[in-house]
Structure formats: structure tokens, C-alpha cells
Enzyme design. Structure first.
Site, PDB file in Angstrom:
ATOM      1  N   ASN A   1      10.961  -1.876  -4.311  1.00 10.41           N
ATOM      2  CA  ASN A   1       9.412  -2.152  -4.948  1.00 10.41           C
ATOM      3  C   ASN A   1       9.390  -1.361  -6.021  1.00 10.41           C
ATOM      4  O   ASN A   1       9.304   0.057  -5.898  1.00 10.41           O
ATOM      5  CB  ASN A   1       8.640  -1.581  -3.637  1.00 10.41           C
ATOM      6  CG  ASN A   1       6.946  -1.360  -4.382  1.00 10.41           C
ATOM      7  OD1 ASN A   1       6.633  -1.689  -5.261  1.00 10.41           O
ATOM      8  ND2 ASN A   1       6.294  -0.876  -3.563  1.00 10.41           N
ATOM      9  N   TRP A   2       9.273  -1.777  -7.338  1.00  7.56           N
ATOM     10  CA  TRP A   2       9.494  -0.930  -8.676  1.00  7.56           C
ATOM     11  C   TRP A   2       7.846  -0.410  -8.778  1.00  7.56           C
ATOM     12  O   TRP A   2       7.844   0.363  -9.752  1.00  7.56           O
ATOM     13  CB  TRP A   2       9.742  -1.881  -9.583  1.00  7.56           C
ATOM     14  CG  TRP A   2      11.315  -2.094  -9.664  1.00  7.56           C
ATOM     15  CD1 TRP A   2      12.232  -1.618  -8.741  1.00  7.56           C
ATOM     16  CD2 TRP A   2      12.124  -2.782 -10.588  1.00  7.56           C
ATOM     17  NE1 TRP A   2      13.415  -1.738  -9.126  1.00  7.56           N
ATOM     18  CE2 TRP A   2      13.418  -2.762 -10.081  1.00  7.56           C
ATOM     19  CE3 TRP A   2      11.775  -3.465 -11.708  1.00  7.56           C
ATOM     20  CZ2 TRP A   2      14.357  -3.380 -10.923  1.00  7.56           C
ATOM     21  CZ3 TRP A   2      12.954  -4.239 -12.566  1.00  7.56           C
ATOM     22  CH2 TRP A   2      14.072  -4.081 -12.115  1.00  7.56           C
ATOM     23  N   LYS A   3       6.938  -0.753  -8.214  1.00  8.83           N
ATOM     24  CA  LYS A   3       5.654  -0.369  -8.321  1.00  8.83           C
ATOM     25  C   LYS A   3       5.290  -0.701  -9.709  1.00  8.83           C
ATOM     26  O   LYS A   3       5.900  -1.520 -10.426  1.00  8.83           O
ATOM     27  CB  LYS A   3       5.421   0.869  -7.806  1.00  8.83           C
ATOM     28  CG  LYS A   3       6.007   1.176  -6.423  1.00  8.83           C
ATOM     29  CD  LYS A   3       5.725   2.606  -5.761  1.00  8.83           C
ATOM     30  CE  LYS A   3       6.034   2.812  -4.294  1.00  8.83           C
ATOM     31  NZ  LYS A   3       5.710   3.732  -3.690  1.00  8.83           N
TER      32      LYS A   3
ATOM     33  N   HIS B   1       0.658  -3.141   1.021  1.00  2.00           N
ATOM     34  CA  HIS B   1       1.284  -1.752   0.856  1.00  2.00           C
ATOM     35  C   HIS B   1       0.171  -0.734   1.023  1.00  2.00           C
ATOM     36  O   HIS B   1      -0.714  -0.929   0.541  1.00  2.00           O
ATOM     37  CB  HIS B   1       2.056  -1.979  -0.691  1.00  2.00           C
ATOM     38  CG  HIS B   1       2.867  -0.392  -0.878  1.00  2.00           C
ATOM     39  ND1 HIS B   1       2.297   0.521  -1.214  1.00  2.00           N
ATOM     40  CD2 HIS B   1       4.287  -0.492  -0.551  1.00  2.00           C
ATOM     41  CE1 HIS B   1       3.334   1.375  -1.422  1.00  2.00           C
ATOM     42  NE2 HIS B   1       4.233   0.790  -0.817  1.00  2.00           N
TER      43      HIS B   1
ATOM     44  N   GLU C   1       6.125   1.820   6.894  1.00  2.00           N
ATOM     45  CA  GLU C   1       6.057   2.693   5.941  1.00  2.00           C
ATOM     46  C   GLU C   1       5.125   3.887   6.151  1.00  2.00           C
ATOM     47  O   GLU C   1       3.791   3.892   5.801  1.00  2.00           O
ATOM     48  CB  GLU C   1       5.721   2.163   4.374  1.00  2.00           C
ATOM     49  CG  GLU C   1       6.731   0.931   4.044  1.00  2.00           C
ATOM     50  CD  GLU C   1       6.581   0.875   2.642  1.00  2.00           C
ATOM     51  OE1 GLU C   1       7.794   1.057   2.028  1.00  2.00           O
ATOM     52  OE2 GLU C   1       5.694   0.395   2.033  1.00  2.00           O
TER      53      GLU C   1
ATOM     54  N   GLY D   1       7.361   8.334  -1.486  1.00  2.00           N
ATOM     55  CA  GLY D   1       7.228   9.028  -2.827  1.00  2.00           C
ATOM     56  C   GLY D   1       7.161  10.388  -2.667  1.00  2.00           C
ATOM     57  O   GLY D   1       6.888  11.133  -3.785  1.00  2.00           O
TER      58      GLY D   1
ATOM     59  N   SER E   1      10.998   7.050   1.265  1.00  2.00           N
ATOM     60  CA  SER E   1      12.020   8.009   0.704  1.00  2.00           C
ATOM     61  C   SER E   1      13.465   7.682   0.765  1.00  2.00           C
ATOM     62  O   SER E   1      14.149   8.360   1.273  1.00  2.00           O
ATOM     63  CB  SER E   1      11.667   9.592   0.955  1.00  2.00           C
ATOM     64  OG  SER E   1      10.391   9.770   0.258  1.00  2.00           O
TER      65      SER E   1
ATOM     66  N   GLY F   1      11.231   2.297  -2.623  1.00  2.00           N
ATOM     67  CA  GLY F   1      10.491   2.419  -3.949  1.00  2.00           C
ATOM     68  C   GLY F   1      11.352   3.413  -5.190  1.00  2.00           C
ATOM     69  O   GLY F   1      12.151   2.571  -5.765  1.00  2.00           O
ATOM     70  N   GLY F   2      11.367   4.457  -5.232  1.00  2.00           N
ATOM     71  CA  GLY F   2      12.035   5.374  -6.298  1.00  2.00           C
ATOM     72  C   GLY F   2      13.359   4.969  -6.318  1.00  2.00           C
ATOM     73  O   GLY F   2      13.985   4.764  -7.538  1.00  2.00           O
TER      74      GLY F   2
HETATM   75  P1  PGA Z   1       9.641   5.425  -1.750  1.00  2.00           P
HETATM   76  O1  PGA Z   1       8.550   4.341  -1.864  1.00  2.00           O
HETATM   77  O2  PGA Z   1      10.910   4.994  -1.343  1.00  2.00           O
HETATM   78  O3  PGA Z   1       9.712   6.136  -3.386  1.00  2.00           O
HETATM   79  O4  PGA Z   1       9.209   6.650  -1.038  1.00  2.00           O
HETATM   80  C1  PGA Z   1       8.658   3.164  -0.679  1.00  2.00           C
HETATM   81  C2  PGA Z   1       7.521   2.171  -0.932  1.00  2.00           C
HETATM   82  O5  PGA Z   1       6.222   2.523  -1.253  1.00  2.00           O
HETATM   83  O6  PGA Z   1       7.814   1.071  -0.769  1.00  2.00           O
END
Ligand code: PGA
Length: 252
Positions: free
Chosen positions: A10-12, A96, A168, A174, A214, A235-236
Site C-alpha cells: 500500500n503506497w498510500k 484502511h 492492522e 507507520g 511495520s 506500507g513503508g
Molecule cells: P506500514 O503501513 O507498513 O508503513 O506500517 C501498513 C499499512 O498501513 O497498510
């Protein structure tokens, strides 16, 4: 049952026209031939076509991070599920925590979107998870139970094959803080039990439950080794070829 792992990025609201294509092309060449796990990347709406093009002929699917529940019309700024299908999306993330807690989406709205995405024949990553205060107040089970019961209201047994649940914990997104494998396994088992109550044992056994929060190359194998963890929503660490490939390769 052994469930095929599903690792999605998920690149947000990150990347650019150039970087999205560059990263996607790198992923396609490094990971595109793998079929032991399912993989998908969810870029921002505007970069979806470039990523679809870069993934052509590879085993990596493309998803969106959200959608609206009407097909078209006077809904300024919104994007429909049909539009997503039209440009080559297979998946959509719904519910999300940033949609819930930053943009104010309710369980009822998310349920409407889930219903519509199924009608549009999109596969859904349906996200649930508790806030830090809710965990501290011992409300994790109550919160995910409400989110799943309301979010999947009137969703048929047959439709469940198009739904992946993503657990999540909001405090782990994040933040660099990850749920321990035991914490993740515990909630995942609770969620599978709930799906068994809402549907039946067969559906509960088959449904894939991703962990998100994370996830990175250094912790992926341990988390994804838990019996009820069937993948990751990343995400990241999905923003670079090296990190995403590190996660995928750690479970092969
Ligand atoms: P993260 O994000 O891996 O950066 O913690 C996960 C997400 O929000 O799907």
C-alpha cells in the site's frame, strides 16, 4: 488447510509518475515470475495505469486504495469500482485505518463499499484494527468484532472468496512498532473464529488474513510463520524493490 500467502503493498499518498513506474518495473523483473505467493501493489489512483503497464505479463496484481460506491455521476472527486476495473485493477483496499480515522469512514460506509466492490468483481482487502487506547483498554476483540460484523453485514458466504481480511493494529502502522508474532497470531485466531461464527468452519478455514503494521524484511518471516497469518499488507516497506522483495523472499 494451507492457504497461499498474499503479500500486498500500500503506497498510500506517496511516489511520483516516474518513481512509481521505476519501482514497479524493478518489482516486475525481480518478483514477477514468482507464483508461490500472491502479490499486489496499490499505488495512488493517478499512478495506477503506469503500474499496470509495468506489471503486464508478471504475476503481480494492481489494486486501488479506496473507491466510491456509485458507478458514475455527480460525485466530484470520487473514483468508482468500475473505473478501477476499466484501468486494470484487480484489487481494492477498503476500510484502511487512515480512511477510518483520518477521513472519517464509518463501518456502515465501508459495508456499502464492500458490497459495491463485490458487485464490480473486485477482490477486497478489508482492513480492521484497534487504536492504541483501545488495546490498552482491552477492547481489541470488541473493536475488530464490531468492524468485521458491521463491515461484512449481508455479505454472502460465496462472496467471502473475494475478500482478504487485513488485521492492522493502528498503533503499529507507520510507527516502526510491530505487533509481536504472538500478538498478531492471537488476534488473527480471534478473527478466524469470528468468521466461523458469522459463516461456517469451511469459510473460516479458507479466508486469508493479512497482518499489517511495520512489516519489513527483518520481521516478515516470523510474522508470516504464524499459523493464522496468511500474508501481509505492507506500507513503508513496499515503496522500494529491495524491501518488498526482501519480504517476499523471506517466505519462499
Ligand atoms: P506500514 O503501513 O507498513 O508503513 O506500517 C501498513 C499499512 O498501513 O497498510
Amino acid at each position: 488447510m494451507s492457504r497461499k500467502l498474499f503479500i500486498a503493498g500500500n503506497w498510500k499518498m506517496n511516489s511520483s509518475a516516474a518513481s512509481s513506474v521505476e519501482v514497479a518495473a524493478g518489482m516486475a523483473s525481480e518478483l514477477g515470475a514468482i507464483d508461490a505467493v500472491d502479490m499486489a501493489i496499490c499505488p495512488p489512483f493517478v499512478y495506477i495505469p503506469g503500474v499496470v503497464e509495468a506489471f503486464k505479463g508478471s504475476n503481480i496484481g494492481v489494486g486501488a486504495q479506496n473507491m466510491y460506491f456509485e458507478d458514475n455521476g455527480a460525485f466530484t472527486g470520487e473514483i468508482s469500482g468500475q473505473m478501477l476495473k476499466d484501468i486494470g485493477c484487480r484489487y481494492v483496499i477498503l476500510g484502511h485505518s487512515e480512511r477510518r480515522h483520518v477521513l472519517g469512514e464509518t463501518d456502515a460506509l465501508i459495508n456499502t463499499k464492500v458490497t459495491k466492490a463485490l458487485a464490480d468483481e473486485l477482490e477486497i482487502m478489508f482492513c480492521v484494527g484497534e487504536l492504541l487506547d483501545e488495546r490498552k483498554a482491552d477492547q481489541t476483540t470488541a473493536v475488530v468484532t464490531r468492524q468485521i460484523t458491521e463491515g461484512l453485514k449481508n455479505i454472502s458466504r460465496e462472496a467471502m472468496s473475494s475478500i482478504t481480511i487485513a488485521y492492522e493494529p493502528v498503533w503499529a502502522i507507520g510507527t516502526g512498532e510491530t505487533a509481536t508474532p504472538d500478538q498478531a497470531q492471537d488476534v488473527h485466531a480471534t478473527i478466524r473464529g469470528l468468521v466461523g461464527q458469522l459463516y461456517d468452519a469451511e469459510i473460516a478455514d479458507a479466508v486469508r488474513i493479512q497482518y499489517g503494521g511495520s512489516v519489513k524484511p527483518s520481521n516478515a518471516a516470523e510474522l508470516l510463520g504464524c499459523p493464522d497469518v496468511d500474508g501481509a499488507l505492507v506500507g513503508g516497506a513496499s515503496m522500494t524493490v529491495a524491501d518488498f522483495a526482501g519480504i517476499v523472499n523471506s517466505v519462499l
